[in-house]
Design a protein around this motif. Structure first.
Motif, PDB file in Angstrom:
ATOM      1  N   UNK A 191       0.696  -1.379  -0.137  1.00 33.72           N
ATOM      2  CA  UNK A 191       0.075  -0.048   0.023  1.00 33.72           C
ATOM      3  C   UNK A 191       0.921   1.234   0.119  1.00 33.72           C
ATOM      4  N   UNK A 192       2.007   1.163  -0.610  1.00 30.92           N
ATOM      5  CA  UNK A 192       2.970   2.469  -0.787  1.00 30.92           C
ATOM      6  C   UNK A 192       3.035   2.986  -2.082  1.00 30.92           C
TER       7      UNK A 192
ATOM      8  N   UNK B 281       6.280   8.497  -2.855  1.00 28.55           N
ATOM      9  CA  UNK B 281       5.127   9.506  -2.714  1.00 28.55           C
ATOM     10  C   UNK B 281       4.459   9.360  -1.345  1.00 28.55           C
ATOM     11  N   UNK B 282       4.895   9.572  -0.201  1.00 33.18           N
ATOM     12  CA  UNK B 282       4.110   9.068   1.057  1.00 33.18           C
ATOM     13  C   UNK B 282       2.911   9.655   1.224  1.00 33.18           C
ATOM     14  N   UNK B 283       2.859  10.968   0.729  1.00 34.59           N
ATOM     15  CA  UNK B 283       1.606  11.736   0.881  1.00 34.59           C
ATOM     16  C   UNK B 283       0.356  11.255   0.175  1.00 34.59           C
ATOM     17  N   UNK B 284       0.636  10.158  -0.775  1.00 30.66           N
ATOM     18  CA  UNK B 284      -0.275   9.595  -1.619  1.00 30.66           C
ATOM     19  C   UNK B 284      -0.660   8.113  -1.317  1.00 30.66           C
TER      20      UNK B 284
ATOM     21  N   UNK C 198      -2.558   7.090   0.801  1.00 30.34           N
ATOM     22  CA  UNK C 198      -3.760   6.731   0.863  1.00 30.34           C
ATOM     23  C   UNK C 198      -4.528   6.073  -0.571  1.00 30.34           C
ATOM     24  N   UNK C 199      -3.967   6.577  -1.508  1.00 30.73           N
ATOM     25  CA  UNK C 199      -4.670   6.145  -2.879  1.00 30.73           C
ATOM     26  C   UNK C 199      -4.297   4.669  -3.101  1.00 30.73           C
ATOM     27  N   UNK C 200      -3.511   4.184  -2.186  1.00 27.17           N
ATOM     28  CA  UNK C 200      -3.038   2.625  -2.474  1.00 27.17           C
ATOM     29  C   UNK C 200      -3.327   1.723  -1.235  1.00 27.17           C
ATOM     30  N   UNK C 201      -3.980   2.444  -0.406  1.00 25.94           N
ATOM     31  CA  UNK C 201      -4.263   1.483   1.033  1.00 25.94           C
ATOM     32  C   UNK C 201      -5.669   1.300   1.403  1.00 25.94           C
ATOM     33  N   UNK C 202      -6.545   1.344   0.253  1.00 24.35           N
ATOM     34  CA  UNK C 202      -7.898   0.961   0.377  1.00 24.35           C
ATOM     35  C   UNK C 202      -8.037  -0.418   0.048  1.00 24.35           C
ATOM     36  N   UNK C 203      -7.948  -1.279   1.051  1.00 21.44           N
ATOM     37  CA  UNK C 203      -8.430  -2.826   0.715  1.00 21.44           C
ATOM     38  C   UNK C 203      -7.495  -3.424   0.013  1.00 21.44           C
TER      39      UNK C 203
ATOM     40  N   UNK D  62      -5.450  -8.225  -8.571  1.00 24.52           N
ATOM     41  CA  UNK D  62      -4.077  -7.355  -8.941  1.00 24.52           C
ATOM     42  C   UNK D  62      -2.848  -7.749  -8.275  1.00 24.52           C
ATOM     43  N   UNK D  63      -2.890  -8.919  -7.448  1.00 25.05           N
ATOM     44  CA  UNK D  63      -1.575  -9.576  -6.870  1.00 25.05           C
ATOM     45  C   UNK D  63      -1.837 -10.923  -6.677  1.00 25.05           C
ATOM     46  N   UNK D  64      -0.836 -11.636  -6.777  1.00 26.02           N
ATOM     47  CA  UNK D  64      -0.968 -13.086  -6.638  1.00 26.02           C
ATOM     48  C   UNK D  64       0.635 -13.380  -5.981  1.00 26.02           C
ATOM     49  N   UNK D  65       0.370 -14.441  -4.920  1.00 26.88           N
ATOM     50  CA  UNK D  65       1.707 -14.843  -4.255  1.00 26.88           C
ATOM     51  C   UNK D  65       2.520 -13.627  -3.681  1.00 26.88           C
ATOM     52  N   UNK D  66       2.042 -12.435  -3.212  1.00 27.01           N
ATOM     53  CA  UNK D  66       2.641 -11.451  -2.893  1.00 27.01           C
ATOM     54  C   UNK D  66       3.256 -10.488  -3.847  1.00 27.01           C
ATOM     55  N   UNK D  67       3.063 -10.872  -5.368  1.00 26.71           N
ATOM     56  CA  UNK D  67       3.563  -9.739  -6.288  1.00 26.71           C
ATOM     57  C   UNK D  67       2.310  -9.226  -7.147  1.00 26.71           C
ATOM     58  N   UNK D  68       2.580  -8.140  -7.622  1.00 27.77           N
ATOM     59  CA  UNK D  68       1.413  -7.591  -8.620  1.00 27.77           C
ATOM     60  C   UNK D  68       1.390  -8.391  -9.869  1.00 27.77           C
ATOM     61  N   UNK D  69       0.072  -8.346 -10.391  1.00 31.79           N
ATOM     62  CA  UNK D  69       0.249  -9.387 -11.589  1.00 31.79           C
ATOM     63  C   UNK D  69       0.635  -8.536 -12.851  1.00 31.79           C
TER      64      UNK D  69
END
Length: 234
Positions: free
Chosen positions: A51-52, A64-67, A69-74, A135-142
């Motif tokens: 979620x970073x 971009x730590x200020x953003x 929130x764009x990555x941390x929703x579920x 969008x992710x499988x086995x801890x990696x993005x698809x």
């Protein structure tokens, strides 16, 4: 008099050297998680599995730590545009599709509650909810693009490389099956398109990549639908 002049000259030379080195000192301090901090707003940040948020500046990745929130929703990036017909999961959460991947549409969760209640009153044996494409499988993005020659791990799983990061290519796992267990009859070329299995049925609303190619979702995995490429070129 000469001594005073020399002392004054050395003093101003020291100030000039400090002023010259100051920007580099500040730049070295501007790092987050081992990456330089983005100096400008990132319109569409990339998200890692934690979620970073990341951007790209001066020929390198930046944080971009200020953003975040764009990555941390579920675990999904937030949809930047309104989703007219969102997909709903079993928890009545709404999802859309942007830039070749799923995104969360929290403002449209109401539509999923309404759809769920309607389904309950009409029938108890069927459901209209649809899980979003992972969008992710086995801890990696698809991987979002076809991988012609994937890398294989010891467990027969396929990987690619995109956006300066490794990505999972589950649709290419067949490529990593050891030859001793592989059938002697090769998979017909017609059943695979651009590294993806060909969709058996036409896709009414395909997902489109940046090259105008259409994709669907069958049997729990992505599939290519070249017959629907024209829908991606409007």
């Amino acid at each position: 008099m000469k001594f005073a002049l020399i002392t004054t000259t050395l003093f101003f030379a020291t100030l000039a050297a400090d002023a010259k080195d100051a920007p580099f000192s500040r730049r070295e301090q501007g790092t987050v998680d081992g990456f330089p901090k983005c100096t400008a707003w990132v319109n569409s940040p990339s998200c890692d599995p934690n979620g970073k948020a990341y951007g790209y500046e001066n020929g390198q990745s930046c944080r971009a730590p200020d953003q975040d929130s764009s990555c941390a929703l579920d675990g999904y990036p937030v949809c930047q545009k309104w989703v007219s017909k969102p997909s709903c999961d079993a928890n009545n959460k709404a999802y859309g599709w942007e830039q070749g991947k799923s995104c969360r549409a929290p403002k449209q969760d109401k539509a999923c509650y309404k759809s769920s209640s309607t389904t309950t009153t009409t029938t108890t044996t069927t459901t209209t909810t649809q899980s979003p494409v992972p969008t992710s499988v086995d801890g990696y993005p698809v991987c979002t693009h076809p991988i012609s020659k994937p890398a294989c791990d010891a467990n027969g799983k396929a990987y690619g490389y995109e956006h300066k990061n490794s990505c999972r290519a589950p649709s290419m796992d067949y490529y990593c099956i050891p030859s001793s267990t592989t059938s002697t009859t090769p998979t017909p070329a017609a059943t695979w398109v651009d590294g993806f299995p060909a969709c058996a049925a036409r896709v009414r609303k395909p997902a489109c990549d940046g090259n105008g190619k259409a994709y669907g979702y069958e049997g729990g995995k992505s599939c290519r639908s070249p017959r629907d490429d024209w829908k991606c070129r409007k």
